[in-house]
Motif scaffolding. Structure first.
Motif, PDB file in Angstrom:
ATOM      1  N   SER A  60       1.115   4.555   0.691  1.00  0.00           N
ATOM      2  CA  SER A  60      -0.091   4.726  -0.126  1.00  0.00           C
ATOM      3  C   SER A  60      -0.683   6.113   0.109  1.00  0.00           C
ATOM      4  CB  SER A  60      -1.143   3.676   0.230  1.00  0.00           C
ATOM      5  OG  SER A  60      -1.653   3.922   1.530  1.00  0.00           O
ATOM      6  N   TYR A  99      -3.726   9.584  -9.860  1.00  0.00           N
ATOM      7  CA  TYR A  99      -2.958   8.754  -8.931  1.00  0.00           C
ATOM      8  C   TYR A  99      -2.789   7.356  -9.497  1.00  0.00           C
ATOM      9  CZ  TYR A  99      -1.590   6.326  -4.659  1.00  0.00           C
ATOM     10  OH  TYR A  99      -0.923   5.573  -3.734  1.00  0.00           O
ATOM     11  N   ASN A 100      -1.565   6.853  -9.441  1.00  0.00           N
ATOM     12  CA  ASN A 100      -1.252   5.494  -9.853  1.00  0.00           C
ATOM     13  C   ASN A 100      -0.868   4.714  -8.597  1.00  0.00           C
ATOM     14  OD1 ASN A 100       0.321   3.167 -10.555  1.00  0.00           O
ATOM     15  ND2 ASN A 100       0.495   3.984 -12.623  1.00  0.00           N
ATOM     16  N   PRO A 101      -1.755   3.851  -8.086  1.00  0.00           N
ATOM     17  CA  PRO A 101      -1.461   3.144  -6.835  1.00  0.00           C
ATOM     18  C   PRO A 101      -0.292   2.169  -6.947  1.00  0.00           C
ATOM     19  CG  PRO A 101      -3.620   2.502  -7.696  1.00  0.00           C
ATOM     20  CD  PRO A 101      -3.091   3.574  -8.585  1.00  0.00           C
ATOM     21  N   GLU A 102      -0.067   1.587  -8.135  1.00  0.00           N
ATOM     22  CA  GLU A 102       1.054   0.671  -8.287  1.00  0.00           C
ATOM     23  C   GLU A 102       2.394   1.374  -8.126  1.00  0.00           C
ATOM     24  OE1 GLU A 102      -1.428   0.722 -10.870  1.00  0.00           O
ATOM     25  OE2 GLU A 102      -2.507  -0.858  -9.805  1.00  0.00           O
ATOM     26  N   GLN A 103       2.456   2.606  -8.599  1.00  0.00           N
ATOM     27  CA  GLN A 103       3.694   3.390  -8.475  1.00  0.00           C
ATOM     28  C   GLN A 103       3.656   4.335  -7.274  1.00  0.00           C
ATOM     29  OE1 GLN A 103       4.542   5.288 -12.230  1.00  0.00           O
ATOM     30  NE2 GLN A 103       5.054   3.349 -13.187  1.00  0.00           N
ATOM     31  N   ASN A 104       2.502   4.410  -6.626  1.00  0.00           N
ATOM     32  CA  ASN A 104       2.303   5.275  -5.461  1.00  0.00           C
ATOM     33  C   ASN A 104       2.708   6.720  -5.752  1.00  0.00           C
ATOM     34  OD1 ASN A 104       1.466   5.801  -2.807  1.00  0.00           O
ATOM     35  ND2 ASN A 104       3.561   5.627  -2.051  1.00  0.00           N
TER      36      ASN A 104
END
Length: 58
Positions: A24, A50-55
């Motif tokens: 993350s 930033y896309n946390p699902e795709q990190n």
């Protein structure tokens, strides 16, 4: 660690580290002792989010 000042280099380095070493953005920032807000802000100015699902930033 000193991160690059150039937004495209920062984008590349942060995404590589997220892909290869960190689960993350929070983990990266904590380990490297850098400000999450600073990274997010600098990359947002360059058009990345930033896309946390795709990190990753995209």
């Amino acid at each position: 660690m000193e991160l690059p000042k150039d937004p495209m280099m920062l984008f590349s380095v942060v995404n590589m580290k997220l892909r290869d070493f960190y689960p993350s953005l929070d983990a990266l920032c904590e380990d490297l002792h850098v400000s999450k807000d600073d990274i997010v802000s600098r990359l947002k100015e360059a058009g990345f989010e930033y896309n946390p699902e795709q990190n990753k930033f995209w």
